[in-house]
Motif scaffolding. Structure first.
Motif, PDB file in Angstrom:
ATOM      1  N   UNK B  43      35.275  28.572  93.744  1.00 30.14           N
ATOM      2  CA  UNK B  43      33.847  28.726  93.431  1.00 30.14           C
ATOM      3  C   UNK B  43      33.662  29.009  91.946  1.00 30.14           C
ATOM      4  N   UNK B  44      34.575  29.805  91.370  1.00 32.48           N
ATOM      5  CA  UNK B  44      34.446  30.161  89.953  1.00 32.48           C
ATOM      6  C   UNK B  44      34.388  28.915  89.085  1.00 32.48           C
ATOM      7  N   UNK B  45      35.199  27.921  89.434  1.00 32.02           N
ATOM      8  CA  UNK B  45      35.249  26.714  88.616  1.00 32.02           C
ATOM      9  C   UNK B  45      34.020  25.837  88.821  1.00 32.02           C
ATOM     10  N   UNK B  46      33.502  25.789  90.066  1.00 36.06           N
ATOM     11  CA  UNK B  46      32.402  24.866  90.338  1.00 36.06           C
ATOM     12  C   UNK B  46      31.055  25.372  89.867  1.00 36.06           C
ATOM     13  N   UNK B  47      30.982  26.724  89.547  1.00 33.74           N
ATOM     14  CA  UNK B  47      29.681  27.299  89.171  1.00 33.74           C
ATOM     15  C   UNK B  47      29.074  26.587  87.974  1.00 33.74           C
ATOM     16  N   UNK B  48      29.949  26.082  87.108  1.00 35.76           N
ATOM     17  CA  UNK B  48      29.458  25.448  85.889  1.00 35.76           C
ATOM     18  C   UNK B  48      28.760  24.126  86.197  1.00 35.76           C
ATOM     19  N   UNK B 141      32.392  46.407  92.265  1.00 33.02           N
ATOM     20  CA  UNK B 141      33.681  45.732  92.089  1.00 33.02           C
ATOM     21  C   UNK B 141      34.078  44.986  93.367  1.00 33.02           C
ATOM     22  N   UNK B 142      33.994  45.681  94.487  1.00 34.46           N
ATOM     23  CA  UNK B 142      34.490  45.117  95.740  1.00 34.46           C
ATOM     24  C   UNK B 142      33.687  43.895  96.162  1.00 34.46           C
ATOM     25  N   UNK B 143      32.355  43.984  96.045  1.00 32.29           N
ATOM     26  CA  UNK B 143      31.514  42.926  96.615  1.00 32.29           C
ATOM     27  C   UNK B 143      31.223  41.807  95.624  1.00 32.29           C
ATOM     28  N   UNK B 144      31.797  41.901  94.428  1.00 30.15           N
ATOM     29  CA  UNK B 144      31.555  40.860  93.430  1.00 30.15           C
ATOM     30  C   UNK B 144      31.752  39.437  93.955  1.00 30.15           C
ATOM     31  N   UNK B 145      32.881  39.126  94.598  1.00 26.02           N
ATOM     32  CA  UNK B 145      33.100  37.767  95.093  1.00 26.02           C
ATOM     33  C   UNK B 145      32.009  37.306  96.061  1.00 26.02           C
ATOM     34  N   UNK B 146      31.628  38.205  96.999  1.00 29.59           N
ATOM     35  CA  UNK B 146      30.617  37.807  97.986  1.00 29.59           C
ATOM     36  C   UNK B 146      29.256  37.654  97.311  1.00 29.59           C
ATOM     37  N   UNK B 148      28.663  36.707  94.382  1.00 28.64           N
ATOM     38  CA  UNK B 148      28.636  35.466  93.620  1.00 28.64           C
ATOM     39  C   UNK B 148      28.531  34.252  94.544  1.00 28.64           C
ATOM     40  N   UNK B 149      29.267  34.291  95.636  1.00 30.03           N
ATOM     41  CA  UNK B 149      29.350  33.110  96.489  1.00 30.03           C
ATOM     42  C   UNK B 149      28.145  32.952  97.408  1.00 30.03           C
ATOM     43  N   UNK B 161      19.767  37.822  96.906  1.00 28.94           N
ATOM     44  CA  UNK B 161      19.333  37.682  95.526  1.00 28.94           C
ATOM     45  C   UNK B 161      19.779  38.882  94.718  1.00 28.94           C
ATOM     46  N   UNK B 162      20.289  38.604  93.523  1.00 30.33           N
ATOM     47  CA  UNK B 162      20.735  39.696  92.668  1.00 30.33           C
ATOM     48  C   UNK B 162      19.586  40.671  92.388  1.00 30.33           C
ATOM     49  N   UNK B 163      18.372  40.128  92.270  1.00 31.06           N
ATOM     50  CA  UNK B 163      17.229  40.984  91.979  1.00 31.06           C
ATOM     51  C   UNK B 163      16.425  41.330  93.227  1.00 31.06           C
TER      52      UNK B 163
END
Lengths: 285, 296
Positions: B43-48, B141-146, B148-149, B161-163
């Motif tokens: 996912x990190x690579x495809x975000x761009x 820290x722990x939930x960062x991956x979720x 983002x995805x 939503x982040x906000x």
């Protein structure tokens, strides 16, 4: 010699009623003063005003020459043991002594050790599980160890049994003798004060009725007195009794004699008729 | 006085330390596996460059129940932390003194009431902020991956939503502010009400009201939102979702490239003249080209 507590026209009103009104008095230094009156007479209010736990509605009060709780220096000079001797239930006796040492620059550690040993307090015991007598002793220890110039106690023995009561008062008197602290002690039972006080202030129905001096003032200790002062004998203190009785409204109390012995007559006592006035009438003897 | 405040705070501090330790152990035990899954998901690579939906979906499938439960439990707990601090630490701070009468002891030592209160509030507020901060640090820290995805898999679902009203108050530095707010509320309620249980109830009610009212009525207006006009065309309509718009009308919400995870405050369909346009009122809109306005 100055007055340790000087009040003028002092009043405190709660939402509905006056808890204390028109209180003008001067309590001389170096005495053990009994503050007497029936329940609800305003004793607690007067003492709370004197330690700054309440702010007056009208009038002024100065304690040890300053407004109560004016600053750390004034607070350090005035000791207080509140009604029912509140302590932190979950803290141990040792914790309380640590609290006192943290909060009082003039803390007398040696005094607390002597006092604890004498009264038999267990340093590790939680204050919540102390008996009423032990709790009162702990509160007294805290108040004494800050080495105040004036110690005020609000009904300290009211909830104690006669034995604990005697113990407490004896401990108090020993401390007074040792440290020369002025004491104001309130009670609704004059008998408690009879033995220890050499000056009495009688509060009835939220007004100061009589302030009088000498162990003889304890002659007020008849039940009738609690409703209205009706002294049989004039006060005779250890010092000379100078001057005529006066009304405070006309002459605010001036400097006292060396023995601080002049009895002060409240004007309401005068208005209320003969008995109050006769208390201070030199010729009435 | 600070020493006494810290001493009197030791019970609460111990409770907080135990809760933090339990929280940390659970997250530390599961966190590395979670970030491993994320790193291998691509996912990190495809975000761009855009379409992460398949990757995010497969990541979500691999996560399984345990991580979903932990994710929502942790997030829910972070919503509760400030409320707990306000209710159980701050509200009794003064009421305990009033109820036991010990304020008479505390205020007649050689320390002014101002200093007494300053020390109490200082120690309490710092402890509240630090506690909430540590919980937030662990969970963020722990939930960062979720975090983002999820938007790639769930679209602009308000939950992720982040906000939004779930993630915003439980990630980053926001819990610190909420903790300080709850602490202030609790002490104020205690000072005004003077009895422990009513003060605790009032604190909880007031704080929950703020937690609900703030994101609905206040937060959208803190920064002027950006407006975006997107044309509804034959190309975008097939991918559009229907939603309920102003006045109960049905509106079409096209997917907006590059806006994944944005907080959309309101959406409206308008016609070329700028008038509100109800999709239901037109049977076939091939002829028209209503435009779609989003506000973010």
């Amino acid at each position: 010699m100055s007055a340790v507590i000087q009040a003028s026209g002092l009043g405190k009103a709660y939402r509905r009623a006056w808890a204390l009104r028109d209180c003008t008095l001067a309590i001389p230094e170096g005495r053990v003063v009994g503050l007497v009156g029936p329940n609800g007479a305003g004793k607690t209010t007067l003492l709370r005003l004197a330690v700054g736990l309440l702010a007056p509605t009208c009038g002024t009060i100065s304690v040890l020459g300053q407004r109560p709780a004016a600053g750390p220096a004034q607070l350090a000079r005035a000791g207080f043991v509140a009604q029912d001797t509140p302590v932190y239930a979950r803290m141990t006796v040792a914790d309380h002594l640590r609290l006192g040492a943290w909060l009082n620059p003039g803390w007398d550690h040696a005094l607390t050790q002597r006092q604890v040993a004498q009264v038999g307090l267990d340093l590790r015991q939680r204050a919540g599980s102390l008996s009423g007598g032990q709790r009162a002793q702990l509160a007294l220890t805290l108040a004494l160890a800050k080495r105040p110039d004036l110690l005020m106690l609000d009904e300290p023995v009211a909830s104690l049994d006669p034995l604990a009561r005697r113990e407490f008062l004896r401990g108090l008197m020993e401390a007074v003798a040792e440290h020369g602290v002025s004491v104001v002690l309130s009670s609704h039972l004059v008998a408690d004060l009879e033995r220890v006080c050499d000056y009495l202030v009688v509060l009835v129905a939220s007004r100061v009725r009589v302030t009088g001096e000498g162990q003889r003032a304890a002659g007020l200790a008849s039940p009738a007195v609690r409703a209205a002062p009706r002294p049989r004998r004039p006060p005779r203190g250890p010092g000379s009794h100078r001057g005529k009785p006066h009304r405070q409204a006309e002459h605010p109390p001036g400097p006292y004699g060396p023995a601080g012995s002049r009895p002060v007559l409240d004007r309401h006592a005068g208005e209320s008729g003969g008995p109050g006035a006769r208390l201070h009438e030199p010729g009435a003897r | 006085m600070i020493r006494l405040s810290m001493f009197q705070f030791r019970g609460q501090a111990a409770t907080a330390a135990v809760a933090l330790a339990v929280f940390a152990v659970i997250l530390a035990a599961t966190g590395p596996h979670l970030s491993g899954l994320y790193d291998s998901s691509g996912i990190a690579a495809c975000r761009a460059h855009g379409n992460c939906l398949p990757l995010a979906t497969s990541f979500a499938t691999k996560l399984g129940g345990l991580y979903t439960v932990l994710y929502f439990t942790g997030t829910g707990f972070l919503l509760l932390v400030p409320a707990i601090i306000g209710t159980f630490w701050a509200a009794p701070l003064l009421t305990r003194e009033f109820e036991a009468g010990t304020f008479q002891l505390a205020w007649t030592q050689s320390v002014t009431r101002t200093r007494w209160l300053a020390a109490k509030l200082g120690v309490g507020t710092l402890a509240a902020i630090a506690t909430a901060g540590l919980f937030s640090l662990l969970l963020t820290w722990w939930s960062g991956p979720i975090d983002t995805a999820a938007p790639f898999a769930k679209g602009n679902s308000i939950t992720f939503l982040r906000l939004g009203f779930v993630l915003f108050p439980t990630r980053g530095i926001t819990p610190l502010g909420y903790a300080a707010c709850a602490f202030a509320l609790g002490v104020t309620a205690g000072g005004l009400i003077r009895r422990t249980v009513p003060a605790m109830a009032a604190t909880l009610a007031a704080f929950v009201s703020i937690q609900i009212a703030w994101p609905i009525w206040v937060r959208p207006h803190l920064i002027p939102p950006a407006h975006k006009l997107v044309a509804l065309t034959a190309a975008t309509i097939p991918n559009a979702e229907t939603a309920v718009g102003p006045g109960g009308s049905t509106i079409l919400v096209p997917s907006l490239p590059g806006m994944t995870g944005n907080w959309i405050i309101s959406t409206q369909n308008i016609d070329p003249a700028g008038r509100p346009f109800n999709v239901n009122s037109v049977s076939a809109c091939q002829g028209n080209t209503p435009r779609h306005a989003t506000t973010r």
